[in-house]
Scaffold this motif. Structure first.
Motif, mmCIF file in Angstrom:
data_model
loop_
_atom_site.group_PDB
_atom_site.id
_atom_site.type_symbol
_atom_site.label_atom_id
_atom_site.label_comp_id
_atom_site.label_asym_id
_atom_site.label_seq_id
_atom_site.Cartn_x
_atom_site.Cartn_y
_atom_site.Cartn_z
ATOM 1 N N UNK A 192 13.162 71.568 17.157
ATOM 2 C CA UNK A 192 13.554 72.835 17.768
ATOM 3 C C UNK A 192 14.680 72.611 18.765
ATOM 4 N N UNK A 193 15.553 73.616 18.852
ATOM 5 C CA UNK A 193 16.729 73.506 19.707
ATOM 6 C C UNK A 193 16.921 74.792 20.507
ATOM 7 N N UNK A 194 17.334 74.631 21.752
ATOM 8 C CA UNK A 194 17.744 75.773 22.562
ATOM 9 C C UNK A 194 19.005 75.398 23.323
ATOM 10 N N UNK A 195 19.995 76.264 23.260
ATOM 11 C CA UNK A 195 21.222 76.086 24.029
ATOM 12 C C UNK A 195 21.101 76.960 25.267
ATOM 13 N N UNK A 196 21.042 76.331 26.436
ATOM 14 C CA UNK A 196 20.759 77.068 27.673
ATOM 15 C C UNK A 196 21.718 76.649 28.784
ATOM 16 N N UNK A 213 21.469 81.002 25.353
ATOM 17 C CA UNK A 213 22.575 81.355 24.476
ATOM 18 C C UNK A 213 22.180 81.365 23.007
ATOM 19 N N UNK A 214 21.244 80.507 22.625
ATOM 20 C CA UNK A 214 20.812 80.461 21.221
ATOM 21 C C UNK A 214 19.591 79.570 21.085
ATOM 22 N N UNK A 215 18.786 79.855 20.068
ATOM 23 C CA UNK A 215 17.650 78.994 19.707
ATOM 24 C C UNK A 215 17.614 78.840 18.202
ATOM 25 N N UNK A 216 17.190 77.684 17.765
ATOM 26 C CA UNK A 216 17.076 77.439 16.334
ATOM 27 C C UNK A 216 16.103 76.313 16.065
ATOM 28 N N UNK A 217 15.875 76.058 14.816
ATOM 29 C CA UNK A 217 14.952 74.980 14.485
ATOM 30 C C UNK A 217 14.737 74.867 12.996
ATOM 31 N N UNK A 218 14.040 73.817 12.635
ATOM 32 C CA UNK A 218 13.721 73.577 11.241
ATOM 33 C C UNK A 218 12.348 72.902 11.185
ATOM 34 N N UNK A 219 11.611 73.175 10.125
ATOM 35 C CA UNK A 219 10.234 72.686 10.010
ATOM 36 C C UNK A 219 10.230 71.239 9.521
ATOM 37 N N UNK A 220 10.792 70.369 10.352
ATOM 38 C CA UNK A 220 10.823 68.935 10.075
ATOM 39 C C UNK A 220 10.467 68.210 11.367
ATOM 40 N N UNK A 221 9.548 67.265 11.286
ATOM 41 C CA UNK A 221 9.159 66.517 12.481
ATOM 42 C C UNK A 221 8.597 65.157 12.125
ATOM 43 N N UNK A 222 7.897 64.577 13.080
ATOM 44 C CA UNK A 222 7.400 63.220 12.923
ATOM 45 C C UNK A 222 6.484 63.023 11.735
ATOM 46 N N UNK A 223 5.667 64.029 11.422
ATOM 47 C CA UNK A 223 4.767 63.866 10.284
ATOM 48 C C UNK A 223 5.545 63.840 8.970
ATOM 49 N N UNK A 361 26.385 77.477 16.541
ATOM 50 C CA UNK A 361 27.187 78.485 15.837
ATOM 51 C C UNK A 361 26.728 79.896 16.186
ATOM 52 N N UNK A 362 25.411 80.065 16.395
ATOM 53 C CA UNK A 362 24.899 81.381 16.797
ATOM 54 C C UNK A 362 25.597 81.892 18.046
ATOM 55 N N UNK A 363 25.853 80.965 18.973
ATOM 56 C CA UNK A 363 26.433 81.342 20.264
ATOM 57 C C UNK A 363 27.951 81.258 20.278
ATOM 58 N N UNK A 364 28.550 80.800 19.176
ATOM 59 C CA UNK A 364 29.986 80.641 19.154
ATOM 60 C C UNK A 364 30.481 79.558 20.087
ATOM 61 N N UNK A 365 29.667 78.518 20.269
ATOM 62 C CA UNK A 365 29.994 77.423 21.183
ATOM 63 C C UNK A 365 30.337 76.177 20.370
#
Length: 420
Positions: A192-196, A213-223, A361-365
């Motif tokens: 998960x990511x948040x640009x703050x 400014x934006x949040x995103x994520x993908x269903x991938x992790x340690x498991x 990209x969501x935030x144009x940054x």
């Protein structure tokens, strides 16, 4: 003099580990949940011999000691999936996964209250940016299920915060100037990511919507990394990829079940044993087939999964490690290199990095505008991930959070802001 705690807490119900945090006079901190330790492994063991239930490290210990029973881990990964309604059979009884998750979170609540010497009636629960990728209805259902569970445990007020935003609140408590920060929270089940935008002046404000400014994520992790390492380095030793005498490939389903934490128990069903009996005359590689039968016969899948997880962790610091496969065959050892691991997770690594860039990209940054990469989550130490993200954000400095505590402490800060 007994210290007075707030009636609200933050709970990070994680795929691999769970924590609970509060804000006291000294600031946000985690509560001890098991023998003085601040994390509780998200594991439940049903001891059929003694008709008891154990949680956390005690659950893992009973399983490893060889008690007859059923170990459940990574149940958070079931939220929002069709498996939530399936449940499992334990000692002749059917138990729903919703009930099992409720018992685990209830144990976190009970231990947190015992540690704090008071009851909590309000909670902020952490949640990934996406419980389920590209399915908003399933995502909404996952959160609704968690809320229903929490209210059933006695919480009168229940709300949620994205886990990377919670980690941002924790990090903001100790910065000295304004920073544009990408929070990188790579846990057991999701990245998960948040640009703050963070600063000392903003940390006490209740409304921070303009700073996210934006949040995103993908269903991938340690498991998922565990699964790929297992499929690459372990399951071939049990016969994955081998051919039957009719030139058909050995059925892969059992290997994927054994390599995936929350489906390991599915490999022990009568249906799977019938499959083994049906294909046994066609098996060419009898040695590897016997190894597979040993693992399934002794329900040792979690033993192997724990060893794979330990090998993954070791490869963060070492270029080579040994993986003991004694449950499959006495004396059998697999040599696992960091290169093997990195090749196995290459696709997942690219997807995680792409999700981070999509958040910007969501935030144009532009990536060059990010001042800081703040890493948290138990799987954020994987070198391949670190190198890939560092290359994608060349101007950013790297800051290490508490891999298992930043989210829980941040949720505590949010709980104080919301509920006082």
């Amino acid at each position: 003099m007994t210290q007075k705690f707030a009636s609200a807490c933050g709970i990070d119900f994680g795929t691999s580990n769970s924590t609970a945090g509060i804000v006291a006079a000294s600031g946000a901190h985690l509560l001890a949940l098991e023998e003085g330790k601040l994390t509780l492994p998200s594991a439940v063991f049903f001891n059929v011999e003694e008709d008891t239930m154990a949680f956390g490290r005690a659950a893992l210990a009973e399983y490893l000691e060889g008690y007859e029973g059923r170990l459940m881990r990574s149940m958070k990964s079931l939220l929002g999936s069709s498996l939530m309604d399936a449940g499992t059979e334990i000692g002749g009884r059917h138990l729903s996964f919703k009930n099992l998750i409720g018992q685990l979170i209830g144990e976190v609540k009970r231990r947190a209250e015992q540690s704090a010497s008071q009851q909590f009636d309000a909670v902020v629960l952490g949640r990934p940016v996406h419980f389920v990728d590209d399915d908003q209805a399933a995502d909404d259902q996952a959160q609704a299920t968690l809320e229903e569970i929490a209210r059933g445990l006695g919480f009168k007020e229940v709300s949620f915060q994205f886990e990377p935003i919670a980690a941002a609140h924790d990090y903001e408590q100790r910065i000295e100037k304004e920073e544009l920060v990408l929070i990188v929270d790579i846990g057991g089940g999701t990245s998960d990511f948040s640009l703050v935008r963070l600063s000392p002046e903003r940390r006490g404000m209740a409304d921070r919507s303009s700073d996210l400014l934006a949040s995103g994520g993908v269903h991938i992790g340690g498991t998922d990394f565990d699964k790929r390492l297992s499929l690459s380095g372990v399951m071939p030793e049990l016969g994955m990829g081998s051919l039957l005498s009719n030139n058909a490939e050995f059925p892969n389903s059992v290997f994927f079940q054994l390599a995936t934490w929350h489906t390991i128990n599915f490999a022990y069903t009568r249906k799977m044993w019938r499959t083994f009996q049906d294909i046994s005359p066609e098996v060419v590689d009898k040695i590897r087939f016997e190894r597979l039968l040993n693992v399934v016969r002794h329900q040792a899948g979690h033993h192997l999964a724990m060893r794979v997880e330990a090998a993954k962790i070791a490869l963060s610091d070492q270029l080579m490690t040994e993986l003991d496969l004694a449950e499959a065959e006495k004396g059998l050892v697999a040599q696992i290199s960091r290169g093997t691991f990195e090749n196995a997770i290459a696709q997942e690594t690219r997807r995680v990095c792409n999700a981070a860039l999509a958040t910007l990209s969501q935030a144009g940054v532009a990536p060059e505008a990010v001042n800081t990469l703040f890493f948290t989550g138990g799987s954020s130490a994987v070198p391949a991930l670190r190198h890939t993200l560092a290359a994608a954000f060349p101007s950013a400095r790297t800051v290490e959070g508490d891999h298992f505590g930043s989210v829980g402490c941040g949720l505590a800060v949010v709980a104080q802001q919301r509920y006082g």
